[in-house]
Structures are given as structure tokens and as C-alpha cells.
Motif scaffolding. Structure first.
Motif, PDB file in Angstrom:
ATOM      1  N   PHE A 154      -6.720   3.486  -1.159  1.00  0.00           N
ATOM      2  CA  PHE A 154      -5.477   4.205  -1.411  1.00  0.00           C
ATOM      3  C   PHE A 154      -5.675   5.707  -1.279  1.00  0.00           C
ATOM      4  CE2 PHE A 154      -5.110   0.268  -4.084  1.00  0.00           C
ATOM      5  CZ  PHE A 154      -4.248  -0.387  -3.221  1.00  0.00           C
ATOM      6  N   VAL A 155      -4.569   6.432  -1.122  1.00  0.00           N
ATOM      7  CA  VAL A 155      -4.592   7.812  -0.655  1.00  0.00           C
ATOM      8  C   VAL A 155      -5.330   8.776  -1.586  1.00  0.00           C
ATOM      9  CG1 VAL A 155      -2.312   8.282  -1.663  1.00  0.00           C
ATOM     10  CG2 VAL A 155      -3.141   9.673   0.245  1.00  0.00           C
ATOM     11  N   LEU A 172      -5.048  10.979 -19.575  1.00  0.00           N
ATOM     12  CA  LEU A 172      -5.960   9.835 -19.648  1.00  0.00           C
ATOM     13  C   LEU A 172      -5.370   8.609 -18.948  1.00  0.00           C
ATOM     14  CD1 LEU A 172      -7.240  10.156 -23.339  1.00  0.00           C
ATOM     15  CD2 LEU A 172      -8.476  10.727 -21.238  1.00  0.00           C
ATOM     16  N   LEU A 173      -4.064   8.382 -19.126  1.00  0.00           N
ATOM     17  CA  LEU A 173      -3.428   7.230 -18.483  1.00  0.00           C
ATOM     18  C   LEU A 173      -3.467   7.349 -16.964  1.00  0.00           C
ATOM     19  CD1 LEU A 173      -0.282   6.537 -20.717  1.00  0.00           C
ATOM     20  CD2 LEU A 173      -2.326   5.126 -20.491  1.00  0.00           C
ATOM     21  N   MET A 174      -3.186   8.545 -16.453  1.00  0.00           N
ATOM     22  CA  MET A 174      -3.212   8.734 -15.007  1.00  0.00           C
ATOM     23  C   MET A 174      -4.648   8.639 -14.468  1.00  0.00           C
ATOM     24  SD  MET A 174      -0.066   8.992 -14.230  1.00  0.00           S
ATOM     25  CE  MET A 174       0.266   7.913 -15.631  1.00  0.00           C
ATOM     26  N   THR A 175      -5.606   9.143 -15.245  1.00  0.00           N
ATOM     27  CA  THR A 175      -7.015   9.033 -14.843  1.00  0.00           C
ATOM     28  C   THR A 175      -7.440   7.572 -14.787  1.00  0.00           C
ATOM     29  OG1 THR A 175      -7.508  11.184 -15.851  1.00  0.00           O
ATOM     30  CG2 THR A 175      -9.372   9.723 -15.417  1.00  0.00           C
ATOM     31  N   ALA A 176      -7.056   6.797 -15.798  1.00  0.00           N
ATOM     32  CA  ALA A 176      -7.400   5.370 -15.831  1.00  0.00           C
ATOM     33  C   ALA A 176      -6.773   4.633 -14.653  1.00  0.00           C
ATOM     34  CB  ALA A 176      -6.931   4.752 -17.149  1.00  0.00           C
ATOM     35  N   PHE A 177      -5.540   4.985 -14.317  1.00  0.00           N
ATOM     36  CA  PHE A 177      -4.850   4.354 -13.189  1.00  0.00           C
ATOM     37  C   PHE A 177      -5.602   4.594 -11.880  1.00  0.00           C
ATOM     38  CE2 PHE A 177      -1.546   5.029  -9.818  1.00  0.00           C
ATOM     39  CZ  PHE A 177      -1.258   3.690  -9.603  1.00  0.00           C
ATOM     40  N   LEU A 178      -6.003   5.844 -11.658  1.00  0.00           N
ATOM     41  CA  LEU A 178      -6.707   6.189 -10.417  1.00  0.00           C
ATOM     42  C   LEU A 178      -8.113   5.585 -10.387  1.00  0.00           C
ATOM     43  CD1 LEU A 178      -5.539   9.912 -10.073  1.00  0.00           C
ATOM     44  CD2 LEU A 178      -4.751   7.951  -8.736  1.00  0.00           C
ATOM     45  N   CYS A 179      -8.801   5.599 -11.528  1.00  0.00           N
ATOM     46  CA  CYS A 179     -10.149   5.003 -11.579  1.00  0.00           C
ATOM     47  C   CYS A 179     -10.098   3.485 -11.413  1.00  0.00           C
ATOM     48  CB  CYS A 179     -10.832   5.360 -12.904  1.00  0.00           C
ATOM     49  SG  CYS A 179     -11.362   7.086 -12.997  1.00  0.00           S
ATOM     50  N   TRP A 180      -9.061   2.883 -11.951  1.00  0.00           N
ATOM     51  CA  TRP A 180      -8.892   1.441 -11.769  1.00  0.00           C
ATOM     52  C   TRP A 180      -8.738   1.108 -10.284  1.00  0.00           C
ATOM     53  CZ3 TRP A 180      -3.517  -0.932 -11.632  1.00  0.00           C
ATOM     54  CH2 TRP A 180      -3.586  -2.300 -11.346  1.00  0.00           C
ATOM     55  N   ASN A 181      -7.883   1.866  -9.590  1.00  0.00           N
ATOM     56  CA  ASN A 181      -7.703   1.624  -8.158  1.00  0.00           C
ATOM     57  C   ASN A 181      -8.991   1.879  -7.372  1.00  0.00           C
ATOM     58  OD1 ASN A 181      -5.069   0.814  -8.339  1.00  0.00           O
ATOM     59  ND2 ASN A 181      -4.186   2.799  -7.807  1.00  0.00           N
ATOM     60  N   PRO A 193       0.817  -1.223   0.000  1.00  0.00           N
ATOM     61  CA  PRO A 193       0.000   0.000   0.000  1.00  0.00           C
ATOM     62  C   PRO A 193       0.847   1.267   0.000  1.00  0.00           C
ATOM     63  CG  PRO A 193      -0.186  -1.159   2.098  1.00  0.00           C
ATOM     64  CD  PRO A 193       0.485  -2.083   1.147  1.00  0.00           C
ATOM     65  N   PHE A 194       2.027   1.220   0.639  1.00  0.00           N
ATOM     66  CA  PHE A 194       2.916   2.388   0.605  1.00  0.00           C
ATOM     67  C   PHE A 194       3.346   2.704  -0.827  1.00  0.00           C
ATOM     68  CE2 PHE A 194       7.315   3.929   0.400  1.00  0.00           C
ATOM     69  CZ  PHE A 194       7.182   5.142   1.061  1.00  0.00           C
ATOM     70  N   LEU A 195       3.704   1.667  -1.573  1.00  0.00           N
ATOM     71  CA  LEU A 195       4.111   1.871  -2.969  1.00  0.00           C
ATOM     72  C   LEU A 195       2.965   2.416  -3.814  1.00  0.00           C
ATOM     73  CD1 LEU A 195       6.247  -1.344  -3.627  1.00  0.00           C
ATOM     74  CD2 LEU A 195       7.080   0.999  -3.394  1.00  0.00           C
ATOM     75  N   ILE A 196       1.785   1.804  -3.685  1.00  0.00           N
ATOM     76  CA  ILE A 196       0.642   2.258  -4.487  1.00  0.00           C
ATOM     77  C   ILE A 196       0.261   3.688  -4.105  1.00  0.00           C
ATOM     78  CG2 ILE A 196      -1.750   1.803  -5.145  1.00  0.00           C
ATOM     79  CD1 ILE A 196       0.242  -0.253  -6.176  1.00  0.00           C
TER      80      ILE A 196
END
Length: 446
Positions: free
Chosen positions: A197-198, A165-174, A108-111
Motif C-alpha cells: 500500500f501507498v 497511536l491509532l493511525m500508527t497501529a493502522f499503518l504498521c498493521w498494513n 487497494p484503492f480504498l486502502i
């Protein structure tokens, strides 16, 4: 992950690897068109330059605000994509968050770190778009710089939008994954102890009203978009100015370590002049070397480092913004010199692909891409070299093109020919004999 998804993932990974390998080989072959040049001396100094300039972004920090933003987007995007390793292994093995059970509290620290950096990249990309289209930073505007036409402008915009878009997809996936874990849906429930996650925790309300089926579909879609987007980005990078993300490291390592302002002379010509002046003795056993072509007419006459410079160009325009010739309205733009050199290499590549390795379109860098008016405007002041954030040297290309124009085609401006004649006859640029050179001093003393 189902067997079908694993097969599709492996196919996508193989396709990306094939396109990427093919493109890298073409670029490597294009760079090898250049003449040999030894840039392996003083390895310790070279490594120090690479760490300070490429990794440490030293030259970007002349404007601290912009430098820090660039550092965030550069380091953030690279570090966030470390998670691609887990995603790729998940795709190949059909697992989900493979590293989570093994890393314990470190996971979780890494994510969380990745999410903070992803948000930083997202914000900075938005700011950079505002700078291009809102505040309209002068060096990016095609109205002022003709080289910043349709494709360079589109390329920069595509990269920034794509990173958003890539960063948005990453955050929405999490975020969607978090809701599935909280509901203990299927295999997601195996990680139910993993806390939200934070950053993505603030996006979970967007997914709480979804059904389990819709959530699974949403989680899978964002996962696929993120990984396929990264694979596509890796291939697209090789066609884009953002190839400097990779080439900045070797390009700065192979920097020119000679003092700024030191010009490279042709060894054969230097030897002839030394023999003529009597400062060197001819070796009867030595066969006089053929000087070959004076200067450069096409990319094959430049060195491999000049061609690597062209592929490393970020098109940031700092060189052109500092160029006194460009500032005073002349056509010279150091950025355009590098872009034209890369365009020439790209045209040669396309010729190889359609007509084979012996392709010859009859074009040359000097004349078809870069004009004599551009290179003649250069004052060789080294401002472009000093300003480049990845140690590109447009001046070397300009000097070589100008050397060809003057020494091979004898097409120097009239004022230059007068200066050459004065230097030859009077040992100075002025039309005074050596005996009359200090007459002005006698007048001052009167």
C-alpha cells in the motif's frame, strides 16, 4: 483467526456496546432534563445549515490553515474508520481482509485512500500538539483561562496522542501484513497478489528482518490494538469534549433560526405587559397562566437545546477569545459557561448512578458553578454565538441565569436598577423626562 480470538473479540465488542449504550442513555436522559422547545420548523433551512456548518466546516474556515487541518483530522479520522466494518466482520467471522477478494482493484484503492488520510491525521495531530505546548495558543492556556485546568488540558492531549497511536497501529498493521503476504505465510499467502500500500510500504523495512512467527504476532498485536483502541475511543468519546464529533450534526440542525440579537421574552409576562398597555384584550374564558420561575437557576430551567449545546461544546475557546468582557479582563468566559453547564449535568448523572433517580445534591448551576459576576459581565453582543463552529449559543444560558438573578432574587447591580427605573418612569435609560429629552438640540442650534 482462531476460535479463541473470535470469542475474545465478540466479548470485547459486546462490552463496548454495553458501555456505549449505557452512556448514551445517560446523556440522552440528562439532555431531556431541559424544558421542551420546538426546533422542527423550516427543515430545509436546518438541513442546509447542518451540511454547511457541521459537515462543511464553514465556520472553521475563517482561518484557512487551521480550518483545513481540522477538516483533515475530522474527515480523515471518520473515513479511515470505515475500514472498521471489515475489521469487525473479520473479528466475528474469523476471516482476514474479507472484502479483498470481492472488491478486486477497488480494494487497494480504498486502502491507499485510507492510508493517505491516516498520514494526514497523524501529521495534523502532531501539529495540534505543537500548537498547544510549543507555540502555546493563548486560548488553550490555563494561565489565562481558569476553565482550561487539569482535565480539559489532559483530555485534549489524550485524544491527540490516542489518534496518533491509532493511525500508527493502522499503518504498521498494513506494513506487517504486506511482508507476510510477500512471504506467503499461511493464509496471508492467499492475498499474495495484493501489492504493497501507498504509505505503509515505507514501513515494511522495519519488519523485513523479523521471523515469520514474530511477524504474525506483530500483525495480530497491531490489529488488536487498532480495533480495541477504536472501541475504547468510541466509549471514551462520550466522556470527552470530542463528543462534538457526533453531536455537531444534530446541534447545528437544531440551530436557533431567529435573527441574532432577538431576545426570547416570557410569553406570560409579555401578555401582562400588553394588557397593561391596552394593546391586547383579556379573554374572560382564559385562565391566567402561572409564570413559574423567572429565568433559570439550574439546568432543569433551561431548554433541552441549551443542554445539548453543553454536550456539543468543543472547548476550542473561539467564543471566549472573541468575548469583549473576557478580553478586558472580566471573569466571564462563554466557554466556561458551557463547560460548567456540562459539569452540572455530569454531576447529576453521577448522582443518578449512586443514589437513584430522585437524587438531589442541593446544588444549582447558578451559584455553585456559575457566579453572578460572570453573567453580569455579558454585553449580549452575540460575539460568542457568531464564533462558535457548531452553532452553540452561550448567550441564551447567560440571559436566563441573569433573568433569574434579577427577577427572582432582585439582585441586580445598582446601576442596572437605576436604568430599570428610568425606563419605567421616563421610557428611556436616561434620567430625563420625555419633555426634556431634546433640550440638547436647542443648545446646538444656538
Amino acid at each position: 483467526m482462531s476460535i479463541l480470538q473470535q470469542i475474545l473479540f465478540l466479548a470485547a465488542l459486546a462490552a463496548a456496546a454495553w458501555f456505549l449504550t449505557r452512556r448514551i442513555n445517560l446523556i440522552r436522559r440528562a439532555i431531556q432534563l431541559g424544558k421542551a422547545e420546538d426546533r422542527t420548523d423550516r427543515p430545509g433551512e436546518r438541513l442546509n445549515i447542518m451540511l454547511r456548518v457541521a459537515f462543511g466546516q464553514k465556520k472553521m474556515m475563517t482561518n484557512v490553515t487551521v480550518g483545513l487541518m481540522h477538516f483533515v483530522i475530522y474527515v480523515g479520522f471518520i473515513i479511515v474508520n470505515i475500514e472498521v466494518l471489515e475489521i469487525i466482520l473479520d473479528g466475528i467471522l474469523g476471516t482476514h481482509r474479507l472484502f479483498a477478494p470481492y472488491l478486486g482493484g477497488v480494494y487497494p484503492f480504498l486502502i491507499n485512500t485510507f492510508e493517505i488520510l491516516a498520514l494526514g491525521v497523524w501529521v495534523v495531530c502532531v501539529v495540534f500538539l505543537i500548537r498547544r505546548y510549543g507555540t502555546k495558543v493563548a486560548r488553550f492556556q490555563p494561565e489565562r483561562h481558569r476553565e482550561m485546568g487539569r482535565w480539559p488540558r489532559t483530555d485534549a492531549t489524550l485524544i491527540l496522542v490516542f489518534e496518533i497511536l491509532l493511525m500508527t497501529a493502522f499503518l504498521c498493521w498494513n506494513a506487517s501484513d504486506t511482508v507476510l503476504r510477500q512471504r506467503a505465510v499461511g493464509h496471508y499467502g492467499e492475498l499474495s497478489g495484493l501489492k504493497p500500500f501507498v504509505i505503509s510500504q515505507f514501513l515494511t523495512p522495519l519488519f523485513t528482518g523479523w521471523s515469520d512467527t514474530a511477524l504474525v504476532i506483530g500483525e495480530r498485536l497491531t490489529w488488536w490494538f487498532h480495533i480495541l483502541g477504536i472501541l475504547f475511543f468510541a466509549v471514551y468519546l462520550t466522556y470527552s469534549k470530542h463528543l462534538h464529533i457526533v453531536l455537531a450534526f444534530p446541534n447545528t440542525y437544531f440551530s436557533n433560526l431567529a435573527p441574532k440579537g432577538e431576545m426570547k421574552n416570557m410569553p406570560e409576562i409579555t401578555k401582562e405587559v400588553q394588557l397593561m398597555l391596552g394593546v391586547a384584550q383579556a379573554d374572560p374564558a382564559e385562565t391566567p397562566a402561572e409564570p413559574g420561575r423567572f429565568g433559570a437557576k439550574d439546568v432543569r430551567d433551561l431548554t433541552w437545546k441549551n443542554l445539548m449545546d453543553a454536550y456539543s461544546c468543543t472547548e476550542c475557546g473561539r467564543c471566549t477569545a472573541a468575548c469583549p468582557a473576557n478580553i478586558t479582563g472580566k471573569k466571564l468566559s462563554p466557554r466556561k459557561i458551557m463547560m460548567d453547564t456540562r459539569d452540572r449535568l455530569e454531576d447529576i448523572q453521577r448522582g443518578w448512578q449512586t443514589n437513584g433517580p430522585d437524587f438531589d445534591d442541593g446544588k444549582t448551576l447558578l451559584g455553585d458553578y456559575i457566579t453572578a459576576e460572570e453573567i453580569n459581565a455579558c454585553t449580549t453582543c452575540q460575539a460568542c454565538v457568531q464564533e462558535c463552529p457548531v452553532n452553540i449559543n452561550p448567550l441564551e444560558i447567560i440571559v436566563q441565569l441573569r433573568r433569574y438573578k434579577i427577577m427572582e432574587e432582585a439582585q441586580a447591580p445598582a446601576s442596572w436598577n437605576a436604568m430599570f427605573s428610568n425606563v419605567e418612569n421616563n421610557m428611556a435609560p436616561w434620567k430625563f423626562s420625555p419633555g426634556d429629552r431634546f433640550n440638547w438640540a436647542e443648545q446646538v442650534n444656538q
